[in-house]
Scaffold this motif. Structure first.
Motif, short mmCIF file in Angstrom:
data_model
loop_
_atom_site.label_atom_id
_atom_site.label_comp_id
_atom_site.label_asym_id
_atom_site.label_seq_id
_atom_site.Cartn_x
_atom_site.Cartn_y
_atom_site.Cartn_z
N ALA A 62 5.45 14.89 -3.54
CA ALA A 62 4.18 15.54 -3.87
C ALA A 62 4.25 16.29 -5.19
O ALA A 62 3.22 16.51 -5.83
N ALA A 63 5.45 16.71 -5.61
CA ALA A 63 5.56 17.60 -6.77
C ALA A 63 6.20 16.95 -7.99
O ALA A 63 5.93 17.38 -9.12
N ALA A 64 7.03 15.95 -7.81
CA ALA A 64 7.82 15.41 -8.93
C ALA A 64 6.95 14.60 -9.88
O ALA A 64 6.00 13.92 -9.46
N THR A 65 7.28 14.68 -11.14
CA THR A 65 6.64 13.85 -12.15
C THR A 65 7.26 12.45 -12.09
O THR A 65 8.34 12.26 -11.52
N PRO A 66 6.62 11.45 -12.70
CA PRO A 66 7.23 10.11 -12.72
C PRO A 66 8.64 10.11 -13.31
O PRO A 66 9.51 9.39 -12.81
N GLU A 67 8.87 10.93 -14.33
CA GLU A 67 10.21 10.99 -14.92
C GLU A 67 11.21 11.56 -13.92
O GLU A 67 12.35 11.07 -13.79
N GLU A 68 10.82 12.59 -13.18
CA GLU A 68 11.71 13.18 -12.18
C GLU A 68 11.97 12.21 -11.03
O GLU A 68 13.07 12.18 -10.48
N ARG A 99 0.78 -1.24 0.00
CA ARG A 99 0.00 0.00 0.00
C ARG A 99 0.81 1.29 0.00
O ARG A 99 0.26 2.36 -0.27
N GLU A 100 2.12 1.24 0.33
CA GLU A 100 2.85 2.48 0.57
C GLU A 100 2.89 3.37 -0.66
O GLU A 100 2.63 4.57 -0.59
N SER A 101 3.23 2.80 -1.82
CA SER A 101 3.34 3.62 -3.03
C SER A 101 2.00 4.20 -3.44
O SER A 101 1.91 5.35 -3.88
N LEU A 102 0.92 3.42 -3.28
CA LEU A 102 -0.41 3.92 -3.61
C LEU A 102 -0.81 5.06 -2.67
O LEU A 102 -1.41 6.04 -3.09
N ARG A 103 -0.47 4.93 -1.40
CA ARG A 103 -0.81 6.00 -0.45
C ARG A 103 -0.15 7.31 -0.85
O ARG A 103 -0.77 8.37 -0.78
N VAL A 110 -10.72 5.88 -4.01
CA VAL A 110 -11.32 4.65 -3.52
C VAL A 110 -11.04 3.50 -4.48
O VAL A 110 -10.61 2.41 -4.08
N ASN A 111 -11.29 3.74 -5.77
CA ASN A 111 -11.08 2.69 -6.76
C ASN A 111 -9.63 2.21 -6.76
O ASN A 111 -9.34 1.01 -6.78
N LEU A 112 -8.70 3.16 -6.74
CA LEU A 112 -7.29 2.79 -6.79
C LEU A 112 -6.83 2.08 -5.51
O LEU A 112 -5.93 1.24 -5.55
N SER A 113 -7.45 2.42 -4.39
CA SER A 113 -7.04 1.80 -3.12
C SER A 113 -7.30 0.30 -3.11
O SER A 113 -6.65 -0.44 -2.37
N TYR A 114 -8.23 -0.15 -3.93
CA TYR A 114 -8.48 -1.60 -4.00
C TYR A 114 -7.31 -2.35 -4.63
O TYR A 114 -7.20 -3.57 -4.46
N LEU A 115 -6.45 -1.66 -5.34
CA LEU A 115 -5.26 -2.31 -5.88
C LEU A 115 -4.33 -2.76 -4.76
O LEU A 115 -3.61 -3.76 -4.90
N ALA A 116 -4.33 -2.02 -3.64
CA ALA A 116 -3.53 -2.44 -2.50
C ALA A 116 -4.04 -3.76 -1.94
O ALA A 116 -3.25 -4.62 -1.53
N ARG A 141 -2.27 8.25 -12.30
CA ARG A 141 -2.00 7.83 -10.92
C ARG A 141 -1.35 6.44 -10.88
O ARG A 141 -0.48 6.18 -10.07
N LEU A 142 -1.78 5.55 -11.76
CA LEU A 142 -1.18 4.22 -11.82
C LEU A 142 0.28 4.30 -12.23
O LEU A 142 1.14 3.61 -11.65
N ASN A 143 0.57 5.15 -13.20
CA ASN A 143 1.96 5.34 -13.63
C ASN A 143 2.81 5.89 -12.49
O ASN A 143 3.93 5.43 -12.25
N LEU A 144 2.27 6.89 -11.80
CA LEU A 144 2.98 7.47 -10.67
C LEU A 144 3.19 6.45 -9.56
O LEU A 144 4.28 6.35 -8.97
N ALA A 145 2.15 5.68 -9.25
CA ALA A 145 2.24 4.67 -8.20
C ALA A 145 3.29 3.63 -8.54
O ALA A 145 4.04 3.17 -7.66
N PHE A 146 3.36 3.23 -9.81
CA PHE A 146 4.36 2.24 -10.22
C PHE A 146 5.77 2.79 -10.03
O PHE A 146 6.67 2.09 -9.55
N THR A 147 5.97 4.05 -10.40
CA THR A 147 7.29 4.68 -10.23
C THR A 147 7.66 4.76 -8.75
O THR A 147 8.78 4.43 -8.36
N ILE A 148 6.71 5.19 -7.93
CA ILE A 148 6.97 5.30 -6.49
C ILE A 148 7.19 3.93 -5.88
O ILE A 148 8.00 3.75 -4.96
N TYR A 149 6.48 2.92 -6.41
CA TYR A 149 6.64 1.56 -5.88
C TYR A 149 8.07 1.07 -6.10
O TYR A 149 8.69 0.52 -5.18
N ALA A 150 8.58 1.26 -7.31
CA ALA A 150 9.95 0.85 -7.58
C ALA A 150 10.93 1.62 -6.70
O ALA A 150 11.91 1.06 -6.18
#
Length: 553
Positions: free
Chosen positions: A434-440, A78-82, A120-126, A273-282
């Motif tokens: 909070a501010a960086a793009t997935p590329e950043e 759940r951490e990256s999604l949060r 809510v919808n995305l939180s179910y991925l956790a 948000r999914l793209n961002l979550a994947f980047t943060i997850y890695a």
């Protein structure tokens, strides 16, 4: 009618702080979370003191392993999604702060309710990710557990109950996501506080009952307590968020978001948000490895005595970071996300309004960040001033003379100088997340590889070549943290500059008089024999000096 978005400032009030509603909610949220941290740790301490009378150290060690298993599954699920879900546009007022009554009619804008439905919808991925993770981690635990652990009574039922409790706790994620997105920190604090209290009560009650009836339950009381925590957490969240209210503008179940958009996967999940979550997850996996890297380094190059000294110093030295800085960083990450991603009202000249809003967002964010940095630096001034001198006394009181006479005291003193780096890095990385793009974020991850190389290289030189022991590891961590601060600072300044704002770090620094007084106090305290065997007069002088330093800052 003014075309300024709600919560924005006018151009004449260009340097005013963020809107009072956001600041008030963030301040209240930080207070709630700090009290939650202090209360939960105090309850845990009391429970441990009670359990020490009934359980062996081995059973307490097994319970720690089971907690680590559960926390690891929760972290990776759940951490990256949060983090990703906190970056939502603030297009309308939050739900009423604590009542959470939502009454909207068809003529009112539904953007905010759509945002709530999106998280809510995305939180179910956790939940979907946590199910296999909990199972895999449980299997790995059983496969690699020590023979003594596997021979503990009821170890398998305990693990399976922990697994079930972990999954059940993940089912509270939709409620957590809504509470976090709407900055309803009171809801979160009440849910986690009551759940923590219930876990402590159930665990102690089960242990005492088993002792009275002479039944051996092994680690099962801890598992039962964890299950009680998950059940109460869900019940409180659901009751506070009024899931059964028919006029709620969003559902706590997955449902399509109207109107549909190409940015939505199956009309339910936000692709950005999914793209961002994947980047943060890695990145979170990499950060998790860096966090545990010091354990591997000190185990490879130092003695068991140095390992124990560093562990003790890190536990006590990190209390300030865990109790004060971490809750503030968590609420600030939400606030940064809202300040930096507000949307303009669809009126007036769109280009001019967008430019004005961007500048306002930059000024608001810079003001808040500067305030936090000044607050952090004032706290750290006190820690650096009195911490090194009081370290032997603290260890003598809480751990006994055996520890105060060991290297642990000098390691804890060195750790006090590391705490300001932890504080500054934490709030700067909260801004980056909070501010960086997935590329950043990917660029940041690449730089962290270089920073980790600097950490390992410095640690090798100081621990293996210089033979500095645990103190060398503190220095190596400080080098790594300085590298991360430098990158984050460069990012923050560049981001604010693009918004026409200036962080003005000089305004966040303590006054010259404060620094001079702190240096004088530190010198004075270093001259005192601050150990329990010293005279009461010396101890009293130290306390007065430390208190005066706290007052003048």
């Amino acid at each position: 009618m003014s075309d300024h978005p709600r919560g924005a400032v006018t151009e004449s009030n260009h340097h005013q702080p963020p809107p009072p509603s956001l600041l008030a909610q963030s301040r209240r949220g930080a207070t709630y979370l700090i009290l939650l941290q202090v209360g939960s740790r105090a309850l845990t301490f009391v429970v441990n003191q009670v359990l020490l009378r009934f359980l062996s150290p081995e059973l307490l060690g097994i319970s720690t392993q089971l907690d680590l298993y559960s926390n690891s599954a929760l972290f990776f699920a759940r951490e990256s999604l949060r983090v990703a879900l906190q970056r939502q546009e603030d297009t309308s007022d939050p739900l009423e702060a604590e009542g959470i009554k939502v009454n909207r009619n068809a003529s009112q804008p539904k953007t905010q309710s759509n945002k709530a439905q999106e998280v809510v919808n995305l939180s179910y991925l956790a939940i979907a990710l946590g199910l296999p993770l909990a199972t895999i981690f449980a299997s790995l635990y059983l496969r690699n557990a020590d023979v003594v652990v596997l021979g503990t009574p009821a170890i398998r039922p305990s693990l399976y109950l922990y697994c079930l409790a972990t999954v059940l706790e993940l089912f509270s994620e939709p409620c957590f996501a809504v509470a976090q997105q709407q900055m309803l920190y009171g809801v979160r604090a009440s849910a986690e506080t009551l759940a923590t209290f219930t876990r402590c009560l159930v665990t102690c009650g089960t242990v005492i009952w088993a002792s009275n009836v002479n039944v051996t339950l092994g680690a099962l009381p801890f598992a039962v307590g964890q299950m009680a925590y998950a059940v109460v957490l869900n019940l409180v969240y659901l009751s506070r968020l009024n899931i059964f209210t028919p006029d709620k503008a969003y559902s706590l179940l997955i449902k399509p978001i109207v109107p549909s958009s190409p940015a939505l996967l199956y009309d339910r999940f936000s692709l950005p948000r999914l793209n961002l979550a994947f980047t943060i997850y890695a990145q979170s996996i990499f950060k998790h490895l860096l966090t545990t890297g010091d354990s591997f380094l000190i185990a490879a190059f130092t003695s068991l005595e140095s390992q124990g000294a560093y562990t003790l110093a890190a536990n006590y030295g990190g209390l300030v970071a865990r109790l004060v800085f971490q809750p503030i960083e968590e609420t600030s990450r939400s606030l940064f996300g809202r300040l930096l991603h507000q949307s303009a009202s669809p009126t007036g000249n769109a280009a001019a309004q967008s430019e004005k809003l961007t500048r306002q967002q930059g000024d608001q964010t810079a003001t808040y960040l500067r305030f936090l940095l000044r607050f952090y630096l004032l706290i750290c001034t006190i820690v650096v001033t009195i911490g090194p001198s009081f370290s032997p006394l603290l260890l003598h009181v809480v751990a006994g003379s055996r520890w105060s006479d060991s290297d642990a005291a000098s390691v804890l003193a060195a750790y006090c100088y590391y705490i300001p780096l932890l504080a500054v890095n934490g709030i700067l990385e909260a801004f980056v997340s909070a501010a960086a793009t997935p590329e950043e974020l990917r660029v940041q991850s690449a730089w962290m590889i270089a920073f980790s190389a600097a950490f390992v290289g410095t640690g090798f030189l100081l621990l293996h070549v210089g033979d500095l022991g645990a103190q060398g590891l503190v220095v190596a961590n400080a080098v790594n943290m300085l590298c991360r601060i430098a990158w984050s600072w460069h990012f923050v300044e560049g981001h604010l500059c693009r918004r026409g704002a200036d962080l003005n770090f000089a305004a966040a620094l303590p006054r010259v008089g404060t620094v001079m007084y702190a240096c004088g106090t530190a010198w004075y305290l270093s001259r005192l024999e601050l150990v329990l065997g010293g005279s009461l007069l010396q101890l009293g002088q130290g306390v007065v000096a430390a208190g005066s330093c706290g007052l003048i800052t």
